[in-house]
Structures are given as C-alpha cells and as structure tokens.
Design an enzyme around this catalytic site. Structure first.
Site, PDB file in Angstrom:
ATOM      1  CG  ASP A 113       5.649   3.752   1.630  1.00 47.75           C
ATOM      2  OD1 ASP A 113       5.721   4.385   2.697  1.00 47.75           O
ATOM      3  OD2 ASP A 113       4.622   3.710   0.932  1.00 47.75           O
ATOM      4  CE  LYS A 125       0.263   5.975   7.499  1.00 50.17           C
ATOM      5  NZ  LYS A 125      -1.152   6.181   7.403  1.00 50.17           N
ATOM      6  CG  PHE A 140      -1.902   1.176   1.172  1.00 46.75           C
ATOM      7  CD1 PHE A 140      -3.094   1.044   0.465  1.00 46.75           C
ATOM      8  CD2 PHE A 140      -1.618   2.396   1.769  1.00 46.75           C
ATOM      9  CE1 PHE A 140      -3.986   2.110   0.363  1.00 46.75           C
ATOM     10  CE2 PHE A 140      -2.507   3.466   1.687  1.00 46.75           C
ATOM     11  CZ  PHE A 140      -3.692   3.318   0.975  1.00 46.75           C
TER      12      PHE A 140
END
Ligand code: PLP
Length: 461
Positions: free
Chosen positions: A235, A264, A150
């Site tokens: 990532d 985040k 993802f």
C-alpha cells in the site's frame, strides 16, 4: 450564464464553520475551534496557504499527502482546462479510455515488474480492488495486515486497519482478517502457514507513527509470502509517487511486490484517483472471461479529468525533479531533527524517509518536566504533540499533524517542492517551540492544562 463560483466563495466563506456545524460534521468544527485552527483559509499556492487576513502558512500536511506537487500547480490546471475545452468522449463506458491507456503505460514504466493497471477513485477503493484481485488469484479467503497499519475506511479496508478507534461500534467487519505486529517476521510466518491467506497488506512505511521497516523486513516478508502462496500488496497510497525520495518506497529495500497501490498525489491534488498496479497473471484471474469484463469497476474511474491530472502530475514530477528534491530536503530536515534529538530531552528520535518524517517525543529525564509530562499523559494520552503542533500553527504559521491517535510523533508530510528557505522556516520554528516546551512552568504547559480540561469536559458532555 455560468455560476460565478469565485464570488460565491468570497461571499460565503466566512460562514463555513456555521454551515458545517449545521449541515455537515459538527464535531470537526468543534475540534478546529478548540485548537484555534479556524482561521478561514482563502487561497493556496504551491506549499503555502493564505488565511482571510492574508497571513501565509507553510503546509506540512499537504491535504494528507495529495499535494506532492503543491496546490494549484499551473501545469496541472492548464491540462485540466484543456480537457474541459476539448469535448473529449469521456466515460463512454461501451468504449475504452485513451487517456487511461496512456497513464497506465506511463505508470508501468516506473514499475516494470507489473504489466496491468486497475484505476479507482480513491485510496480505499484501490485497497478494495486489491482484496478482490488477491482472493480471485489465490482462491483463498484470508487477509493479513499489520498492527498500526492504515488502509482506508470503507468496510473492506477498515477490516485491515490496525487501530481500533476506526472500528469501535461499527462491526462486524470482513471475516478471515488477521493482524500481525509490523516488523515481526515470525508472527507473519505463523499467520501465513495456514495456507489460507490470499494477501499480506502492508505499508512500506506506516503512515500512523511514520514507522520504518527493519532493513530485511519487506524482503523477508515477500519471501515468506512466496513460500506460502500469499500475495504481497504494497500500500503505497501515502508513500508512493516520490514521497520518500524514490518513486515507490519499496525501492529503498529492493522489493517487488505482487500488487502496488497508489492514489493521493496521482490526483495532482485536483481530481481523486487511485490505481492498483498488478502482475498480469493476477489481473487475468479476476478479469478471466468476456462475461466478467465488468466484474469489478466503478462508474467514474478512468474519467478523463483524473487521467489527465495523473499524466500532468507525472510530467511535473519529472520536469521539476521532485523525487530528487524530496530525497535532498528530507535528508536535510532529518539531520536537523537528529541534532534537536541530541539537544532536547523531550525529543526521542526522528524517523522517516524523504519527505515523510516523524519527530518522536518521549518521557523527559529532569524532574520538573517529567512531573508535567506525567500529569498531562495521565489526563489525556498523546496530548503532548498538540503542545507542539498548536504553537507551530499559531506562532510560526506552520500546519502539521500528530501522526495518529494517541501518538507521540509529530508528522511532516510537506509538498515535495519545498525549498531551502522553507527548511530554514521549519527548523527555526520547531527549534523555538521545542525550546519553549522545556520551560516549566511556561506557556506550552499552560496550553496543555487548558487542552486537557477541554478534553475532559468534552468526554463528560
Ligand atoms: C496508506 C494508506 N492507504 C489507504 C488510504 C486511504 O485512502 P483514501 O483516503 O483516498 O481512501 C490512506 C489514506 O490516508 C493511506 O494513507
């Protein structure tokens, strides 16, 4: 006279579901009501949320990983207030930001094999930037990503997502993207051998499913990338910033990728931000001439509030030793879940690192349980985990999530500040709910029947 936003929230918060059903995403409201999560949270502090009756919840979701330092950390709040009070020359554009320079310097100290930082406004924007860096640096079009990976939902990023649910009905996507199974080095080598691949995009630990790499996977994948002239992009948007008990998850395997993405937690939970950490030669291929100084970027990136939130967050992580806490509390919880896997036939495995933990369920052995399991799975694949997360929420006031679409893994992604008392709470609650799930007939399986009927009705309507 400034708007009294706090009174506005107090006056209108009870209308939130109606407002969203009318003006925003009605389907989300339907989901919350169906599973009984419409409790109307009114405040949040640290690892806790409070609903409108003052009931306290332990948050193991942390806003999908943004609240590593907890909600509304006083140090971050104070820094943001100071920025607002200081009349700083924010976003001049025909100048460069001092705070961005300092935050870049601070991040690069943690990742010394990179020399440059590109700031963005979110995780998916960091992914989009990495795609451009990789294509500019290699002159190649191709991108390889992993099944179940993802990377975000804008068009470039979603072209690299290994789960069709996010793509159905939305094509076409970026051309020249190909999927390989996670942990499959032979497939990766076959994909890279075309010599047309700019980047291999990989999460060191996959968020969907909390899938760990085999011990040699990331190191060997980097070697294959080097051999075939492909850049490796880690990532770390979810795994980075201490989540797994190291600043970056790749550190567990001694890997130094070409590009590293974070987002985040860097926000302190307050101001959206993303960052691409890059080796200088790669960065310089995109920004290679004066007339290309603005070839990639975005108006709000490097804004003072985001940069200040990032600096304050790094300060809190260091002063409160949160990376060490993530490692210690993660080890404690993982051991407790491993013990449950030995005691309970529905629990198959626990996997993860630090405070990114997946508790995987699977087909039970005993006949009565197996029959109930099979019936539920045939009605709605992956529904079983809701039978764990819903009682955790309703009876034990723990907020957590299923690790992905149709997944049999419940995921814990708590703030890195959790204490031993919180771990006691988690272990007690999971043990009680899992014990109940072994009773057939019982409340857990009745809930399963109700949910499956709901899901079938929703599909039919
Ligand atoms: C590994 C990973 N990459 C990228 C993203 C996208 O980040 P954002 O939601 O900030 O666009 C996410 C978000 O969950 C993520 O977990």
């Amino acid at each position: 006279m400034a708007l009294d936003i706090v009174s506005l929230f107090a006056e209108r918060e009870s209308e939130r579901y109606g407002l969203h059903a009318r003006h925003l995403n009605e389907q989300m409201v339907r989901v919350l009501k169906a599973i009984g999560y419409d409790v109307g949270f009114r405040s949040g502090r640290g690892q806790y949320l409070y609903d409108r009756d003052g009931v306290k919840y332990l948050d193991l979701l942390s806003g999908w990983g943004v609240f590593a330092i907890g909600r509304n950390h006083p140090a971050v709040r104070e820094v943001l207030k100071r920025v607002l009070d200081a009349d700083l020359p924010n976003l001049v554009q025909m100048d460069v930001s001092a705070l961005a320079g300092v935050l870049a310097e601070r991040l690069l100290k943690r990742v010394p094999y990179c020399e440059k930082v590109f700031f963005a406004n979110s995780g998916t924007e960091a992914v989009e930037a990495a795609i451009k860096f990789a294509r500019a640096a290699t002159g190649r079009p191709g991108l390889v990503y992993c099944g179940h990976g993802f990377h975000g939902l804008s068009y470039g990023s979603v072209s690299l997502v290994g789960d069709d649910i996010f793509r159905q009905g939305l094509g076409p996507f970026l051309p020249d993207c190909s999927e390989v199974p996670f942990n499959d080095l032979a497939a990766l080598e076959r994909a890279l051998a075309s010599k047309k691949i700019a980047a291999f995009m990989v999460e060191p630990i996959q968020g969907k499913g909390v899938n760990l790499p085999a011990d040699d996977y990331l190191k060997e994948a980097l070697a294959l990338c080097r051999k075939h002239g492909t850049l490796m992009v880690a990532d770390e948007i979810q795994t980075g910033m201490g989540r797994t008990g190291r600043f970056l998850a790749v550190e567990h395997w001694g890997v130094e990728p070409d590009l590293v993405l974070i987002a985040k937690s860097l926000s302190g939970g307050h101001v959206p931000v993303g960052a691409v950490l890059a080796r200088k030669w790669i960065f310089d291929k995109l920004f290679n001439r004066m007339d290309r100084a603005v070839v990639h970027g975005s108006t709000f990136s490097k804004n003072d509030l985001a940069m200040a939130a990032g600096l304050a967050t790094l300060d809190v992580m260091e002063s409160e030793r949160l990376i060490e806490n993530a490692a210690a509390k993660g080890a404690r919880l993982t051991a407790a879940f491993a013990d449950m896997a030995r005691r309970y036939e529905l629990v198959k495995d626990v996997h993860g690192k630090g405070l990114m933990i997946g508790l995987e369920f699977g087909v039970p052995r005993s006949l009565a349980l197996k029959a109930s399991w099979s019936l539920l799975e045939s009605m709605n694949k992956g529904l079983f985990c809701q039978l764990i997360t819903i009682p955790l929420f309703k009876e034990h006031k723990i907020l957590c999530q299923v690790a992905g679409h149709a997944s049999l893994t419940v995921k814990l992604l708590p703030p890195l500040i959790i204490t031993d008392d919180d771990c006691d709470w988690i272990e007690r609650a999971f043990d009680a709910v899992i014990a109940d799930a072994h009773k057939v007939p019982g409340a857990v399986w009745s809930l399963g029947k109700t949910l499956a009927e709901h899901a079938m009705k929703a599909r039919a309507s």
